[in-house]
Scaffold this motif. Structure first.
Motif, PDB file in Angstrom:
ATOM      1  N   ARG A 297       0.839  -1.214   0.000  1.00 40.07           N
ATOM      2  CA  ARG A 297       0.000   0.000   0.000  1.00 40.07           C
ATOM      3  C   ARG A 297       0.872   1.262   0.000  1.00 40.07           C
ATOM      4  N   ILE A 298       1.923   1.250   0.818  1.00 45.28           N
ATOM      5  CA  ILE A 298       2.814   2.413   0.883  1.00 45.28           C
ATOM      6  C   ILE A 298       3.523   2.613  -0.453  1.00 45.28           C
ATOM      7  N   GLY A 299       4.014   1.495  -1.046  1.00 43.09           N
ATOM      8  CA  GLY A 299       4.670   1.588  -2.342  1.00 43.09           C
ATOM      9  C   GLY A 299       3.750   2.144  -3.420  1.00 43.09           C
ATOM     10  N   ARG A 300       2.505   1.678  -3.417  1.00 46.83           N
ATOM     11  CA  ARG A 300       1.524   2.185  -4.395  1.00 46.83           C
ATOM     12  C   ARG A 300       1.307   3.680  -4.206  1.00 46.83           C
ATOM     13  N   ASP A 301       1.123   4.112  -2.966  1.00 46.35           N
ATOM     14  CA  ASP A 301       0.865   5.527  -2.698  1.00 46.35           C
ATOM     15  C   ASP A 301       2.072   6.390  -3.058  1.00 46.35           C
ATOM     16  N   MET A 302       3.280   5.879  -2.785  1.00 44.63           N
ATOM     17  CA  MET A 302       4.492   6.635  -3.113  1.00 44.63           C
ATOM     18  C   MET A 302       4.635   6.814  -4.617  1.00 44.63           C
ATOM     19  N   ARG A 303       4.430   5.730  -5.360  1.00 43.41           N
ATOM     20  CA  ARG A 303       4.573   5.821  -6.816  1.00 43.41           C
ATOM     21  C   ARG A 303       3.504   6.737  -7.412  1.00 43.41           C
ATOM     22  N   ASN A 304       2.285   6.668  -6.882  1.00 46.74           N
ATOM     23  CA  ASN A 304       1.233   7.573  -7.357  1.00 46.74           C
ATOM     24  C   ASN A 304       1.595   9.026  -7.058  1.00 46.74           C
ATOM     25  N   ALA A 305       2.133   9.254  -5.851  1.00 50.18           N
ATOM     26  CA  ALA A 305       2.511  10.617  -5.466  1.00 50.18           C
ATOM     27  C   ALA A 305       3.640  11.143  -6.346  1.00 50.18           C
ATOM     28  N   LEU A 306       4.633  10.290  -6.630  1.00 43.66           N
ATOM     29  CA  LEU A 306       5.740  10.700  -7.498  1.00 43.66           C
ATOM     30  C   LEU A 306       5.248  10.983  -8.914  1.00 43.66           C
ATOM     31  N   TYR A 307       4.362  10.139  -9.399  1.00 44.52           N
ATOM     32  CA  TYR A 307       3.835  10.340 -10.754  1.00 44.52           C
ATOM     33  C   TYR A 307       3.005  11.621 -10.820  1.00 44.52           C
ATOM     34  N   ASP A 308       2.154  11.826  -9.820  1.00 43.48           N
ATOM     35  CA  ASP A 308       1.333  13.042  -9.793  1.00 43.48           C
ATOM     36  C   ASP A 308       2.211  14.292  -9.721  1.00 43.48           C
ATOM     37  N   ALA A 309       3.284  14.211  -8.913  1.00 47.10           N
ATOM     38  CA  ALA A 309       4.197  15.353  -8.795  1.00 47.10           C
ATOM     39  C   ALA A 309       4.885  15.625 -10.132  1.00 47.10           C
ATOM     40  N   SER A 310       5.289  14.550 -10.832  1.00 51.59           N
ATOM     41  CA  SER A 310       5.992  14.734 -12.106  1.00 51.59           C
ATOM     42  C   SER A 310       5.094  15.370 -13.153  1.00 51.59           C
ATOM     43  N   LEU A 311       3.776  15.130 -13.076  1.00 49.80           N
ATOM     44  CA  LEU A 311       2.854  15.717 -14.043  1.00 49.80           C
ATOM     45  C   LEU A 311       2.793  17.238 -13.922  1.00 49.80           C
ATOM     46  N   SER A 312       3.118  17.760 -12.749  1.00 52.11           N
ATOM     47  CA  SER A 312       3.083  19.212 -12.546  1.00 52.11           C
ATOM     48  C   SER A 312       4.417  19.877 -12.865  1.00 52.11           C
ATOM     49  N   PHE A 313       5.438  19.075 -13.213  1.00 50.41           N
ATOM     50  CA  PHE A 313       6.760  19.631 -13.475  1.00 50.41           C
ATOM     51  C   PHE A 313       6.843  20.219 -14.875  1.00 50.41           C
ATOM     52  N   SER A 314       7.558  21.321 -14.981  1.00 50.22           N
ATOM     53  CA  SER A 314       7.888  21.876 -16.291  1.00 50.22           C
ATOM     54  C   SER A 314       9.155  21.189 -16.794  1.00 50.22           C
ATOM     55  N   ALA A 315       9.566  21.538 -18.023  1.00 47.61           N
ATOM     56  CA  ALA A 315      10.797  20.950 -18.568  1.00 47.61           C
ATOM     57  C   ALA A 315      11.990  21.300 -17.683  1.00 47.61           C
ATOM     58  N   TYR A 316      11.998  22.529 -17.156  1.00 49.90           N
ATOM     59  CA  TYR A 316      13.101  22.948 -16.281  1.00 49.90           C
ATOM     60  C   TYR A 316      13.102  22.142 -14.988  1.00 49.90           C
ATOM     61  N   ASP A 317      11.915  21.854 -14.437  1.00 53.62           N
ATOM     62  CA  ASP A 317      11.829  21.051 -13.210  1.00 53.62           C
ATOM     63  C   ASP A 317      12.410  19.658 -13.435  1.00 53.62           C
ATOM     64  N   PHE A 318      12.085  19.067 -14.586  1.00 54.91           N
ATOM     65  CA  PHE A 318      12.607  17.733 -14.888  1.00 54.91           C
ATOM     66  C   PHE A 318      14.126  17.747 -14.970  1.00 54.91           C
ATOM     67  N   GLU A 319      14.662  18.841 -15.496  1.00 54.97           N
ATOM     68  CA  GLU A 319      16.121  18.938 -15.629  1.00 54.97           C
ATOM     69  C   GLU A 319      16.812  18.945 -14.275  1.00 54.97           C
ATOM     70  N   GLN A 320      16.116  19.381 -13.229  1.00 48.10           N
ATOM     71  CA  GLN A 320      16.711  19.411 -11.895  1.00 48.10           C
ATOM     72  C   GLN A 320      16.999  17.996 -11.386  1.00 48.10           C
ATOM     73  N   PHE A 321      16.229  17.028 -11.844  1.00 46.88           N
ATOM     74  CA  PHE A 321      16.396  15.645 -11.375  1.00 46.88           C
ATOM     75  C   PHE A 321      16.980  14.740 -12.458  1.00 46.88           C
ATOM     76  N   GLY A 322      16.565  14.929 -13.689  1.00 49.16           N
ATOM     77  CA  GLY A 322      17.002  14.049 -14.772  1.00 49.16           C
ATOM     78  C   GLY A 322      16.016  12.912 -14.965  1.00 49.16           C
ATOM     79  N   THR A 323      15.771  12.549 -16.211  1.00 50.87           N
ATOM     80  CA  THR A 323      14.802  11.496 -16.501  1.00 50.87           C
ATOM     81  C   THR A 323      15.219  10.165 -15.896  1.00 50.87           C
ATOM     82  N   GLY A 324      16.518   9.825 -16.038  1.00 52.63           N
ATOM     83  CA  GLY A 324      17.013   8.568 -15.473  1.00 52.63           C
ATOM     84  C   GLY A 324      16.823   8.487 -13.975  1.00 52.63           C
ATOM     85  N   SER A 325      17.097   9.604 -13.302  1.00 53.43           N
ATOM     86  CA  SER A 325      16.941   9.639 -11.846  1.00 53.43           C
ATOM     87  C   SER A 325      15.479   9.535 -11.435  1.00 53.43           C
TER      88      SER A 325
END
Length: 576
Positions: free
Chosen positions: A83-111
């Motif tokens: 349950r925790i793993g599911r919620d974490m992955r959903n939260a990470l995915y939801d957060a990534s949807l709000s990122f701009s291209a510059y935000d993604f560059e802060q972490f990197g696609t691979g990371s």
């Protein structure tokens, strides 16, 4: 820690119930040595067979109960972890949807991939192990030592000493492990990046005969990861050896001291058996906890990496107020003194833009490479925000509109045509989830994608990831058809005709004119032939508008446009 508590909070009852089951299981396990000692001290010494049978039945019942408790505890721990793993992955995915291209560059696609998959998996494992191996330790130690003191005070202090020794050893190893696992996750990120580049760029690698170079680069990434992993494994091996030595020494001391105590009449033979089992059980749980504690630093590093994504404030945010969009406004989109600069740039990419996209008209943007053409499209879609001036949609500042509402009114064909794995119909329904087969065929006809009808499975033909089983021109036409499925106020075509031949380009633009007559169209292109019939052509140079008008007027008044036209037409106007 706050991140873990955040995801544990919805499952407080499950956590408490799981912990209670684990503690009761431990308590049941500690009763077995006591019953064994009584069977030896009373039943065996007195030859009381009835007593031995009663105690044996009691031991069997406790064993069955503790076994069921262990099984239930494992199931509850695994369920909580999932349950925790599911919620974490959903939260990470939801957060990534709000990122701009510059935000993604802060972490990197691979990371980001590593954090969503590997990091969450390590946290899940850490949760299961922590519940099963760490949380019961205090109960085991306290109850085991109390029972040892109830048998003999000297033996109680002996167990305390052995317990403290193993705990101090765990603290020392945990500190060393934290540094190693921090490097390990960074190396894993690097491996993901290099693997992804090699997989997606395999044709370029082969074309430039760089297989050996990439092999060395990949080997270096693997070696760095392996070196850190070996160091971690050495810690495991050293800890396991030290812990087993501690157990054996403790048993030897119990037998030696216990033998003397029995000789002095302070203890009975069965007590030695009970004390040995108490020691083994206590030290076994501590050793298991040590193994978990070695992994805890890695899990905590993963938690910090996950937390960094979840706590990151997106560059683009919805406004606090919602402006009303005038659906029938003739001016669909308007730039007013708009300018844009990337956060890490010294100069503005775009500056002082003033133009309007009107309903029923086609606006085209042309300019040299790097002049900022595609950035204009991204500003309208709020992939970036203007740093000066304002962009209006239907008379409303787009920064005051919810992003979902803004993009619902815009159909976009990106510069790089991208298709999703599935079928052609699945891809077209990205533009309209309720689209009928007839509507899809109509959009394909407008986009000049008649090749779909020639495919054996038609709309149900498979599309591989990225659309790699189609040519560049086919992907562009399918992307255009997907955009046409959406009834929008503004259609943006970002260099979307570059892979088409002149005949197909002309036929598509002619069909588009009728299809989008009630909307505004913005075409970003490199070819003059693609935009020469647009009612309004904007010429960009170094992020500034140096010309605006139709094709004929710009040929007379705009030197930059004249140069572009001459370079493509060799001094003569092209014919469609």
């Amino acid at each position: 820690m706050k991140t873990i508590l955040r995801f544990l909070k919805p499952y407080q009852r499950l956590c408490i119930f799981t912990l209670l089951v684990m503690v009761l299981d431990v308590a049941g396990g500690l009763l077995i040595p006591t019953i064994t000692a009584d069977m030896i001290n009373v039943g065996v010494n007195n030859g009381d067979m009835q007593y031995l049978i009663r105690k044996g039945i009691l031991m069997l019942a406790i064993t069955l109960i503790t076994s069921m408790g262990a099984l239930l505890g494992s199931y509850l721990s695994a369920d909580l972890s999932a349950r925790i793993g599911r919620d974490m992955r959903n939260a990470l995915y939801d957060a990534s949807l709000s990122f701009s291209a510059y935000d993604f560059e802060q972490f990197g696609t691979g990371s980001m991939i590593t954090r969503t998959l590997n990091d969450v998996n390590i946290v899940q494992q850490g949760v299961v192990w922590f519940i099963q191996m760490v949380l019961p330790v205090p109960a085991v130690c306290i109850m085991g030592i109390i029972m040892a003191f109830s048998i003999d005070t000297a033996m109680g202090f002996l167990l305390i000493g052995a317990t403290l020794f193993v705990i101090l050893l765990a603290v020392f190893v945990t500190r060393k492990a934290s540094v190693i696992f921090d490097k390990l996750q960074a190396f894993l990120d690097r491996m993901n990046v290099v693997l992804r580049e090699n997989a997606t760029g395999v044709r370029v690698i082969r074309a430039f005969h760089k297989e050996k170079y990439e092999e060395k680069r990949m080997k270096k990434s693997f070696e760095d990861y392996a070196e850190s992993a070996i160091k971690a494994n050495r810690l495991f091996a050293g800890l396991e050896s030290a812990a087993l030595l501690a157990i054996n020494l403790c048993i030897v001391l119990i037998l030696w001291v216990g033998g003397n105590r029995i000789g002095a009449g302070a203890m009975e033979i069965g007590d030695i058996t009970a004390l040995t089992q108490y020691a083994v059980m206590i030290l076994f749980y501590i050793i298991m906890a040590q193994m978990v504690f070695i992994m805890i630093p890695r899990a905590m590093i993963c938690v910090r990496r996950i937390s960094a994504v979840l706590s990151h404030q997106p560059e683009i945010k919805d406004g606090n107020t919602v402006s009303s969009v005038q659906a029938d406004n003739e001016e669909v989109a308007r730039f007013v003194n708009a300018g844009f600069r990337f956060s890490d740039a010294d100069e503005e990419t775009l500056s002082n833009l003033n133009f309007t996209c009107k309903r029923g008209q086609t606006t085209a943007i042309i300019g040299s490479t790097g002049s900022g053409k595609s950035t204009i499209a991204k500003l309208i879609l709020r992939f970036h925000d203007v740093t000066s001036g304002v962009v209006l949609l239907g008379g409303a500042d787009i920064r005051t509109l919810p992003q979902a509402r803004l993009r619902d009114r815009i159909a976009y064909v990106p510069q790089k045509a991208w298709l999703f794995s599935g079928t052609i119909a699945d891809n077209l329904r990205h533009g309209n989830t309720q689209a009928s087969e007839q509507e899809m065929k109509h959009a394909l006809a407008i986009a000049q994608a008649q090749f779909v009808e020639e495919l054996p499975e038609g709309l149900n033909s498979r599309v591989s990831q990225g659309g790699t089983n189609f040519s560049g021109g086919q992907k562009q036409r399918l992307s255009i058809a997907r955009a046409l499925m959406k009834k929008a106020d503004l259609y943006i075509f970002d260099d979307s005709f570059s892979a088409l031949d002149f005949k197909t380009d002309a036929a598509l633009r002619k069909a588009l004119r009728e299809e989008t007559k009630d909307a505004a169209v913005l075409i970003i292109a490199q070819r003059v032939s693609t935009i020469m019939n647009a009612e309004q052509i904007i010429v960009l140079e170094d992020g500034k508008i140096v010309g605006i008008g139709d094709h004929a007027s710009l040929l007379e008044t705009c030197p930059v446009y004249q140069d572009i036209a001459k370079s493509q037409m060799k001094g003569a106007e092209p014919n469609e």
